[in-house]
Motif scaffolding. Structure first.
Motif, PDB file in Angstrom:
ATOM      1  N   LEU A 380      -4.834   0.567  46.898  1.00 36.31           N
ATOM      2  CA  LEU A 380      -5.029  -0.639  46.088  1.00 36.31           C
ATOM      3  C   LEU A 380      -6.004  -1.611  46.760  1.00 36.31           C
ATOM      4  CD1 LEU A 380      -1.318  -1.142  45.001  1.00 36.31           C
ATOM      5  CD2 LEU A 380      -3.212  -0.405  43.537  1.00 36.31           C
ATOM      6  N   PHE A 381      -5.998  -1.650  48.092  1.00 39.60           N
ATOM      7  CA  PHE A 381      -6.964  -2.490  48.790  1.00 39.60           C
ATOM      8  C   PHE A 381      -8.387  -1.963  48.609  1.00 39.60           C
ATOM      9  CE2 PHE A 381      -9.237  -3.426  52.892  1.00 39.60           C
ATOM     10  CZ  PHE A 381      -9.584  -4.727  52.548  1.00 39.60           C
ATOM     11  N   MET A 382      -8.555  -0.647  48.649  1.00 40.43           N
ATOM     12  CA  MET A 382      -9.880  -0.076  48.404  1.00 40.43           C
ATOM     13  C   MET A 382     -10.356  -0.422  46.989  1.00 40.43           C
ATOM     14  SD  MET A 382     -10.795   1.239  51.239  1.00 40.43           S
ATOM     15  CE  MET A 382     -12.260   2.161  50.727  1.00 40.43           C
ATOM     16  N   ASP A 383      -9.454  -0.402  46.035  1.00 40.94           N
ATOM     17  CA  ASP A 383      -9.804  -0.800  44.665  1.00 40.94           C
ATOM     18  C   ASP A 383     -10.185  -2.278  44.618  1.00 40.94           C
ATOM     19  OD1 ASP A 383      -9.771  -0.471  41.653  1.00 40.94           O
ATOM     20  OD2 ASP A 383      -8.175  -1.955  41.891  1.00 40.94           O
ATOM     21  N   GLU A 384      -9.465  -3.105  45.382  1.00 40.19           N
ATOM     22  CA  GLU A 384      -9.790  -4.533  45.446  1.00 40.19           C
ATOM     23  C   GLU A 384     -11.182  -4.741  46.034  1.00 40.19           C
ATOM     24  OE1 GLU A 384      -9.112  -8.710  45.036  1.00 40.19           O
ATOM     25  OE2 GLU A 384      -8.131  -6.944  44.168  1.00 40.19           O
ATOM     26  N   LEU A 385     -11.508  -3.999  47.087  1.00 34.18           N
ATOM     27  CA  LEU A 385     -12.851  -4.078  47.655  1.00 34.18           C
ATOM     28  C   LEU A 385     -13.904  -3.675  46.626  1.00 34.18           C
ATOM     29  CD1 LEU A 385     -12.449  -2.544  51.240  1.00 34.18           C
ATOM     30  CD2 LEU A 385     -13.226  -4.863  50.697  1.00 34.18           C
ATOM     31  N   ARG A 386     -13.631  -2.640  45.884  1.00 31.83           N
ATOM     32  CA  ARG A 386     -14.581  -2.166  44.862  1.00 31.83           C
ATOM     33  C   ARG A 386     -14.817  -3.243  43.811  1.00 31.83           C
ATOM     34  NH1 ARG A 386     -13.652   3.158  40.933  1.00 31.83           N
ATOM     35  NH2 ARG A 386     -15.798   3.284  40.138  1.00 31.83           N
ATOM     36  N   ARG A 387     -13.746  -3.861  43.364  1.00 35.04           N
ATOM     37  CA  ARG A 387     -13.876  -4.910  42.346  1.00 35.04           C
ATOM     38  C   ARG A 387     -14.606  -6.137  42.906  1.00 35.04           C
ATOM     39  NH1 ARG A 387     -10.142  -4.124  38.040  1.00 35.04           N
ATOM     40  NH2 ARG A 387      -8.740  -2.344  38.408  1.00 35.04           N
ATOM     41  N   THR A 388     -14.330  -6.464  44.146  1.00 29.78           N
ATOM     42  CA  THR A 388     -14.924  -7.655  44.765  1.00 29.78           C
ATOM     43  C   THR A 388     -16.409  -7.471  45.042  1.00 29.78           C
ATOM     44  OG1 THR A 388     -12.797  -8.239  45.785  1.00 29.78           O
ATOM     45  CG2 THR A 388     -14.788  -9.210  46.748  1.00 29.78           C
ATOM     46  N   LEU A 389     -16.781  -6.321  45.559  1.00 28.85           N
ATOM     47  CA  LEU A 389     -18.160  -6.086  45.998  1.00 28.85           C
ATOM     48  C   LEU A 389     -19.066  -5.547  44.903  1.00 28.85           C
ATOM     49  CD1 LEU A 389     -17.559  -4.490  49.522  1.00 28.85           C
ATOM     50  CD2 LEU A 389     -17.770  -6.898  48.898  1.00 28.85           C
TER      51      LEU A 389
END
Length: 456
Positions: A380-389
């Motif tokens: 879920l953190f990797m998904d958050e990074l994807r959405r953020t960046l």
């Protein structure tokens, strides 16, 4: 007199403290090579053999070599040709040295042993295979992920049987009493939990992905079933190569199909149970085990977390990439569904009052709660990074991270630096929230994370 009594009392207390107290397996040394000659007994699930461990001291004054505990009986132990005492106590197997080692001093520990491993040996029909707990069937350090070493195995089996091990089979020769000895060599140093082998009568299927050979073996399926079940492996390899910018790290990748629900990566192959795979290919809900274990060839095997503290870098990224493959193969809804599974597992842990930062190194109450954090929250953190960046910066950051540290070991700071470089953004707050949690001061954050080890 009183001083004498105090002194003698203190001496008694110190004498009662075992020599291994406070010494964790792997403390004070780095293994550079494991060389084994093993004879497994399929029927009785036992093993006998000889092992030579080459290592060097990493600090002055090392008086004991401590490895992970196992149920093997050590028949003989020699250090540079001289007998040494072995003690199995606590969580380790300890070898007392005749003299302390200096930092950088290299030695050779020569062992012979036999026994029935308590873990790490499994049966599948007429076959025997190993899974994860390598240090139960050999002497090594199980959780020292950052200590990568060369692995070589001479495997003695009955003539006419098939075998699989790490890397490439470089020779086969006649052994005593109608046996055959197969020599296997790993292509690069690996962490010891990735060592393994399998012995049995296997059906074979072959495919390729570019220049890499893809093999499938099984004692519970024929060649036609193997081809059907693993038909998409080549496309999975091409997807992962495109996302990482790194070719499949091995020239030959093998998938061993066994009975049950096994799903475990090894250095150059994976073990997969029939019950862990969809009945027919093309079902997005059940299509996870093949891509998950294949993905570990990049994250886990090639780029390895330095310690168990950063284990989410192995498993969280791999769980996220499983969702990314589903998005590529089946569409965005399949990606969201996979992350919903991760979210539900994390929510279940939170409902029990358990949620930790990704690098938390305390004691997890259960394997399920560990997975809820390191696998599910990591994804879920990797998904958050994807959405953020955004797409371009995120995938560029992941490629930078993978290429830079290929063959080496990492901590979470290495991923943060790669993502910050690719995006030209300061990600300290985001990483503090998910990864480091309570550590907010930049100087303290760096200290808590530690410097990244050099690639090996």
């Amino acid at each position: 007199m009183r001083s004498f009594l105090i002194a003698t009392g203190l001496a008694a207390v110190l004498a009662a403290v075992p020599a291994w107290a406070g010494i964790a397996p792997g403390d004070g040394f780095d293994v550079t090579r494991y060389r084994l000659a093993l004879t497994p007994d399929i029927q009785n699930a036992t093993v006998a053999g000889r092992e030579i461990i080459t290592l060097r001291a990493t600090r002055d004054g090392v008086r004991q070599l401590r490895f992970s505990a196992n149920a093997l009986s050590i028949d003989a132990a020699r250090l540079n040709g001289n007998s040494v005492t072995v003690t199995a106590q606590g969580d380790g197997l300890s070898f007392d040295l005749p003299a302390p080692l200096r930092a950088g001093h290299k030695v050779r520990l020569d062992l012979s042993y036999h026994g029935k491993p308590a873990r790490g040996f499994a049966r599948s029909g007429s076959a025997l295979y190993t899974s994860y707990f390598a240090c139960d069937w050999m002497v090594c350090v199980q959780n020292a992920f950052g200590d990568k070493a060369v692995f070589a195995l001479a495997l003695r089996i009955n003539a006419g049987m098939d075998a699989l091990s790490v890397g490439k089979r470089i020779s086969r020769r006649a052994g005593p009493d109608g046996s055959e000895i197969q020599d296997w060599r790993a292509p690069r140093p690996y962490s010891s939990y990735l060592y393994g082998f399998a012995v049995g009568h296997f059906a074979h299927a072959e495919d390729h992905a570019g220049s890499a050979r893809l093999s499938a073996l099984s004692d519970v399926a024929d060649a036609a079933e193997l081809q059907r079940r693993f038909a998409e492996t080549g496309e999975m390899v091409r997807f992962l190569e495109a996302k990482t910018g790194v070719a499949l790290p091995v020239t030959r990748y093998t998938q061993l199909l066994v009975k049950g629900d096994e799903a475990q990566e090894a250095a150059t192959y994976s073990v997969l149970g029939k019950d862990a795979l969809p009945t027919t290919p093309g079902g997005p809900a059940d299509d996870w085990a093949i891509i998950h274990e294949l993905t570990h060839q990049w994250w886990g095997n090639l780029v390895t977390c330095a310690t168990l503290r950063d284990f989410w870098l192995n498993e969280g990224i791999t769980t996220f990439m499983t969702a990314a493959w589903k998005e590529h193969r089946y569409g965005r809804a399949a990606y969201d569904a996979e992350l919903d599974v991760a979210r539900a597992r994390l929510d279940k842990a939170r409902a029990k009052g358990f949620d930790k930062p990704l690098i938390w190194d305390g004691q997890y109450p259960s394997l399920g709660l560990r997975r809820a954090v390191q696998y599910s929250k990591g994804a879920l953190f990797m998904d958050e990074l994807r959405r953020t960046l955004g797409e371009q910066a995120f995938w560029a950051g992941l490629r930078r991270y993978t290429r830079t540290h290929a063959g080496g070991t990492v901590t979470s700071i290495d991923l943060e630096r790669a993502m910050e470089t690719a995006s030209s953004r300061d990600l300290r707050t985001l990483f503090a929230q998910w990864v480091f949690a309570e550590v907010s001061n930049p100087a303290k954050r760096f200290s808590a994370r530690g410097a990244s080890p050099n690639p090996q």
